[in-house]
Design a protein around this motif. Structure first.
Motif, PDB file in Angstrom:
ATOM      1  N   ILE A   1       0.832  -1.286   0.081  1.00 21.89           N
ATOM      2  CA  ILE A   1       0.004  -0.138   0.130  1.00 21.89           C
ATOM      3  C   ILE A   1       0.922   1.256  -0.023  1.00 21.89           C
ATOM      4  N   LEU A   2       1.886   1.271   0.763  1.00 22.10           N
ATOM      5  CA  LEU A   2       2.731   2.540   1.047  1.00 22.10           C
ATOM      6  C   LEU A   2       3.664   2.582  -0.128  1.00 22.10           C
ATOM      7  N   LEU A   3       3.966   1.742  -0.992  1.00 21.64           N
ATOM      8  CA  LEU A   3       5.124   1.931  -1.903  1.00 21.64           C
ATOM      9  C   LEU A   3       4.484   2.767  -3.185  1.00 21.64           C
ATOM     10  N   PRO A   4       3.073   2.271  -3.469  1.00 17.36           N
ATOM     11  CA  PRO A   4       2.568   3.041  -4.709  1.00 17.36           C
ATOM     12  C   PRO A   4       2.272   4.622  -4.203  1.00 17.36           C
ATOM     13  N   LEU A   5       1.941   4.637  -2.998  1.00 18.04           N
ATOM     14  CA  LEU A   5       1.718   6.085  -2.461  1.00 18.04           C
ATOM     15  C   LEU A   5       3.055   6.813  -2.421  1.00 18.04           C
ATOM     16  N   ILE A   6       4.074   6.590  -2.146  1.00 14.80           N
ATOM     17  CA  ILE A   6       5.179   6.995  -1.933  1.00 14.80           C
ATOM     18  C   ILE A   6       5.837   7.569  -3.402  1.00 14.80           C
ATOM     19  N   LEU A   7       5.489   6.425  -4.365  1.00 15.99           N
ATOM     20  CA  LEU A   7       6.039   6.642  -5.773  1.00 15.99           C
ATOM     21  C   LEU A   7       5.272   7.643  -6.379  1.00 15.99           C
ATOM     22  N   VAL A   8       3.739   8.052  -6.082  1.00 17.75           N
ATOM     23  CA  VAL A   8       3.186   8.942  -6.514  1.00 17.75           C
ATOM     24  C   VAL A   8       3.537  10.164  -6.213  1.00 17.75           C
ATOM     25  N   CYS A   9       3.711  10.379  -4.699  1.00 19.09           N
ATOM     26  CA  CYS A   9       4.220  11.559  -3.970  1.00 19.09           C
ATOM     27  C   CYS A   9       5.484  12.292  -4.743  1.00 19.09           C
ATOM     28  N   TRP A  10       6.296  10.996  -4.844  1.00 19.44           N
ATOM     29  CA  TRP A  10       7.681  11.527  -5.600  1.00 19.44           C
ATOM     30  C   TRP A  10       7.396  11.881  -6.940  1.00 19.44           C
ATOM     31  N   ILE A  11       6.464  11.546  -7.737  1.00 25.05           N
ATOM     32  CA  ILE A  11       6.243  11.824  -9.142  1.00 25.05           C
ATOM     33  C   ILE A  11       5.695  13.312  -8.842  1.00 25.05           C
ATOM     34  N   VAL A  12       4.540  13.467  -8.083  1.00 24.83           N
ATOM     35  CA  VAL A  12       4.264  14.776  -7.974  1.00 24.83           C
ATOM     36  C   VAL A  12       4.921  15.967  -7.709  1.00 24.83           C
ATOM     37  N   LEU A  13       5.797  15.581  -6.604  1.00 24.39           N
ATOM     38  CA  LEU A  13       6.853  16.712  -6.270  1.00 24.39           C
ATOM     39  C   LEU A  13       7.822  16.824  -7.470  1.00 24.39           C
ATOM     40  N   PHE A  14       8.289  15.917  -8.144  1.00 22.16           N
ATOM     41  CA  PHE A  14       9.086  16.114  -9.311  1.00 22.16           C
ATOM     42  C   PHE A  14       8.454  17.044 -10.230  1.00 22.16           C
ATOM     43  N   LEU A  15       7.145  16.767 -10.776  1.00 22.96           N
ATOM     44  CA  LEU A  15       6.605  17.616 -11.443  1.00 22.96           C
ATOM     45  C   LEU A  15       6.319  18.985 -11.114  1.00 22.96           C
ATOM     46  N   ILE A  16       5.971  19.295  -9.913  1.00 20.33           N
ATOM     47  CA  ILE A  16       6.015  20.714  -9.371  1.00 20.33           C
ATOM     48  C   ILE A  16       7.458  21.365  -9.383  1.00 20.33           C
ATOM     49  N   LYS A  17       8.427  20.716  -9.011  1.00 23.45           N
ATOM     50  CA  LYS A  17       9.648  21.268  -9.193  1.00 23.45           C
ATOM     51  C   LYS A  17       9.895  21.500 -10.701  1.00 23.45           C
TER      52      LYS A  17
END
Length: 324
Positions: free
Chosen positions: A259-275
């Motif tokens: 459960i946590l692994l996809p959430l962490i991956l999504v958060c990382w992608i969102v932060l990368f796109l914002i940056k």
């Protein structure tokens, strides 16, 4: 019959009696590998003859000399090389100690005693000794073999090493609460070429039902008598427990991880796109600010120009009447 002949006859009879008594029954002796063997002569010396008048020596079954005491002095010249520096003689008890015993040393040994007389050496005593050599096997060790057949059997092997002579029997004892079953298995053995010591092992497969109670397996090694049998440590075989996934900690951790692994991956992608978006916006904002600044400056210049034109028009309108 004169006294001289009587004395000679008595001496001959005494020698014959000593030889017959010494050779009548061979002594049985045992020794352990790499330790010391005692080879007794058991000479009582009834006439109290001095060692300086005796020749004492031991020889093995191949007639090789182990030790020689010649008229009270050790004589190593006749000693076979295989026994050099391996013996010591107890003069009080008439015992020869043979050190660093090897398996090859087992066999028959003879102690000879000769009396040095003017007419030569006269044998007065002989004693035979049979030596047996033993080596203690290690405690049997049970190990589980990995199962590659996919069946539910428990494959066990038991081994014991560095022993002599070859053991009589080796088997498994399968013990439950109400029953003990003996499993006699074909024993695998190998012998070292140098030491002649044995290594032995057996293997067996135990079928464990799902509803079985706890059982234990013991490996037993029965050496040749008079050695006592050796037992391994018990190997426990428990029932196969069906663990509920809901109560299994590993299962819960796996679910949480999934459960946590996809959430962490999504958060990382969102932060990368914002940056990444912020990096793209920084040059554009700088350019727009520059354009705004340019428009503002030009607007000020245009306003100043209009004000100047108006001022000039007023000045002209003021000057026209005076000209008239």
């Amino acid at each position: 019959m004169d006294a001289q002949h009587t004395m000679g006859l008595n001496s001959t009879l005494l020698v014959m009696a000593l030889l017959l008594s010494g050779a009548a029954a061979a002594l049985k002796r045992r020794a352990y590998f790499n330790e010391t063997a005692d080879l007794p002569c058991q000479f009582t010396n009834p006439r109290n003859i001095s060692l300086s008048e005796l020749v004492v020596f031991w020889q093995d079954q191949e007639k090789l000399v182990l030790y020689e005491l010649y008229l009270g002095k050790e004589k190593p010249d006749n000693v076979d090389p295989k026994y050099v520096s391996r013996t010591s003689f107890d003069r009080e008890n008439w015992i020869l100690h043979l050190h660093s015993i090897q398996i090859k040393d087992q066999g028959s040994y003879q102690c000879f005693i000769h009396h040095k007389r003017p007419q030569g050496l006269v044998p007065i005593y002989q004693k035979d000794c049979d030596l047996s050599v033993f080596a203690n096997f290690s405690q049997p060790d049970i190990r589980q073999i990995s199962n590659i057949t996919g069946r539910s059997d428990i494959n066990l092997t038991c081994s014991s090493v560095q022993g002599y002579p070859e053991p009589k029997e080796m088997y498994f004892l399968h013990e439950t609460e109400n029953l003990t079953t003996k499993h006699v298995v074909l024993m695998q053995k190998s012998q070292d070429n140098d030491t002649e010591l044995y290594n032995v092992s057996i293997s067996f497969s135990f079928l464990v039902p799902h509803d079985t109670n706890n059982v234990s397996v013991i490996c037993v090694l029965q050496p040749e008598p008079p050695e006592t049998e050796l037992h391994s440590k018990p190997f426990s075989i428990g029932p196969k427990k069906s663990v509920s996934p809901k109560n299994d900690k590993n299962y819960i951790l796996q679910i949480v991880g999934l459960i946590l692994l996809p959430l962490i991956l999504v958060c990382w992608i969102v932060l990368f796109l914002i940056k990444l978006r912020r990096q793209k916006r920084q040059p554009k904002r700088s350019h727009e600010g520059h354009e705004c600044e340019t428009v503002r400056v030009e607007g000020e210049k245009s306003q100043q120009s209009e004000e100047r034109v108006e001022d000039q028009a007023l000045e002209r309108s003021d000057e026209e009447p005076s000209t008239l």
